[in-house]
Design an enzyme around this catalytic site. Structure first.
Site, mmCIF file in Angstrom:
data_model
loop_
_atom_site.group_PDB
_atom_site.id
_atom_site.type_symbol
_atom_site.label_atom_id
_atom_site.label_comp_id
_atom_site.label_asym_id
_atom_site.label_seq_id
_atom_site.Cartn_x
_atom_site.Cartn_y
_atom_site.Cartn_z
ATOM 1 N N THR A 47 0.868 -1.177 0.000
ATOM 2 C CA THR A 47 0.000 0.000 0.000
ATOM 3 C C THR A 47 0.906 1.228 0.000
ATOM 4 O OG1 THR A 47 -0.090 0.282 2.408
ATOM 5 C CG2 THR A 47 -1.676 -1.251 1.443
ATOM 6 N N GLY A 107 3.060 -1.196 4.745
ATOM 7 C CA GLY A 107 2.363 0.009 5.184
ATOM 8 C C GLY A 107 3.394 1.125 5.244
ATOM 9 N N VAL A 163 7.506 -2.272 6.890
ATOM 10 C CA VAL A 163 7.429 -0.814 6.980
ATOM 11 C C VAL A 163 8.030 -0.193 5.717
ATOM 12 C CG1 VAL A 163 8.150 1.228 8.272
ATOM 13 C CG2 VAL A 163 7.547 -0.888 9.496
ATOM 14 N N LYS A 164 7.197 0.594 5.047
ATOM 15 C CA LYS A 164 7.631 1.210 3.788
ATOM 16 C C LYS A 164 8.163 2.615 4.076
ATOM 17 C CE LYS A 164 5.650 1.022 -0.833
ATOM 18 N NZ LYS A 164 4.369 1.127 -1.522
ATOM 19 N N LEU A 165 9.341 2.896 3.536
ATOM 20 C CA LEU A 165 10.020 4.168 3.814
ATOM 21 C C LEU A 165 10.487 4.786 2.504
ATOM 22 C CD1 LEU A 165 12.192 2.320 6.370
ATOM 23 C CD2 LEU A 165 10.753 4.232 7.102
#
Ligand code: E4P
Length: 218
Positions: A27, A56, A82-84
Site C-alpha cells: 500500500t 504500510g 514498513v515502507k520508507l
C-alpha cells in the site's frame, strides 16, 4: 517470482485470495486515501487476509518520527513491512528499523545508486518504480536490469528487488525475465495476465464440440 497486489482495497484482495497467486500486498498513502479507510484498521484487516508481507508506508519525513511510525505500524501484525521513502532520513530509519529486525521496503527508488543505499541500510525490499520512469520518457525496465545485475554481484546483499509501479503485463514479463524477486501489481493488471484471445477461441471450440457429444462428466 512472488506476486504482491498493489492496493488497499480489501474487496480487490478478497477477489484474488482463492487464486493462490497472492504472496503479499503493498500500500502507499495514495492507495490508503483512495480506500477511504483508517490506515491502521485497513492494514490490520489485510494482514489477516494475506499471511505474506504487507507494506504500510510511514508519512513522517524526519528519521525519528519515521522510526516511531514504523514501530507502530510493525506492532499491527507480524507480517507488516514498513515502507520508507528513499531519502536521507528514510535510509536512516531503514537502518534503525532493520537493526530491530523490523522488515522494511524502501520505496520511490529511481536509480541504481539509490538501490545500493537501501541494500546497505539492510532493507528487506527495494521498490524501483518502472511506470513512473516510463512516464517521463526513461526506460523503467533498464533500472530493474541494473539493480538485478548489481545486487547479483554482491552475495552479501539480501535485499529483494520488488518491481513497483507496474502498469501492464509487459512490465511483469520483462521483470520475470530479469529474475526480479517480486512484482507488486495492480489487481487490474493481475486480471489481464489471464487473458489471451486464443484461449477464449480454443475454449469456445471445445465447448461447442463437447456439446455435440451430449455427454456430461458429473
Ligand atoms: C509500490 O509499492 C507503489 O505503491 C506503486 O507501485 C506505485 O504505482 P503507481 O506509480 O502506479 O502509483
Amino acid at each position: 517470482m512472488k506476486f504482491f497486489v498493489d492496493t488497499a482495497d480489501v474487496d480487490e484482495i478478497k477477489g484474488l485470495l482463492d487464486t493462490g497467486l497472492l504472496d503479499g500486498v503493498t500500500t502507499n498513502p495514495s492507495l490508503i486515501a483512495k480506500s477511504g479507510r483508517n490506515i491502521l484498521q485497513v492494514l490490520e484487516e489485510i494482514c489477516v487476509l494475506v499471511p505474506g508481507p504487507v507494506s504500510g508506508e510511514v508519512t513522517a519525513t524526519n528519521a525519528a518520527d519515521m522510526i516511531r511510525e514504523g514501530e507502530k505500524l510493525a506492532s499491527i501484525a507480524d507480517n507488516i513491512t514498513v515502507k520508507l521513502p528513499l531519502t536521507f532520513d528514510g535510509i536512516k530509519a531503514c537502518y534503525a528499523l532493520s537493526q530491530k529486525d523490523i522488515k522494511t521496503n524502501v520505496t520511490l527508488c529511481f536509480s541504481a545508486n539509490q538501490a545500493l543505499l537501501a541494500a546497505k541500510a539492510g532493507a528487506t525490499f527495494i521498490s524501483p518504480f518502472v511506470g513512473r520512469l516510463d512516464d517521463i520518457g526513461s526506460n523503467g525496465m533498464d533500472l530493474i536490469a541494473d539493480i538485478c545485475q548489481i545486487y547479483s554481484m554482491y552475495p552479501t546483499i539480501e535485499t529483494e528487488v520488488l518491481v513497483a509501479s507496474i502498469r501492464n503485463p509487459i512490465h511483469l514479463l520483462e521483470a520475470a525475465k530479469m529474475g526480479a524477486d517480486v512484482a507488486t501489481i495492480p489487481a487490474k493488471v493481475i486480471h489481464q495476465l489471464f487473458n489471451h484471445p486464443l484461449t477464449d477461441k480454443g475454449l469456445e471450440a471445445f465447448m461447442k464440440d463437447w456439446e455435440s457429444t451430449g455427454q456430461s462428466i458429473l
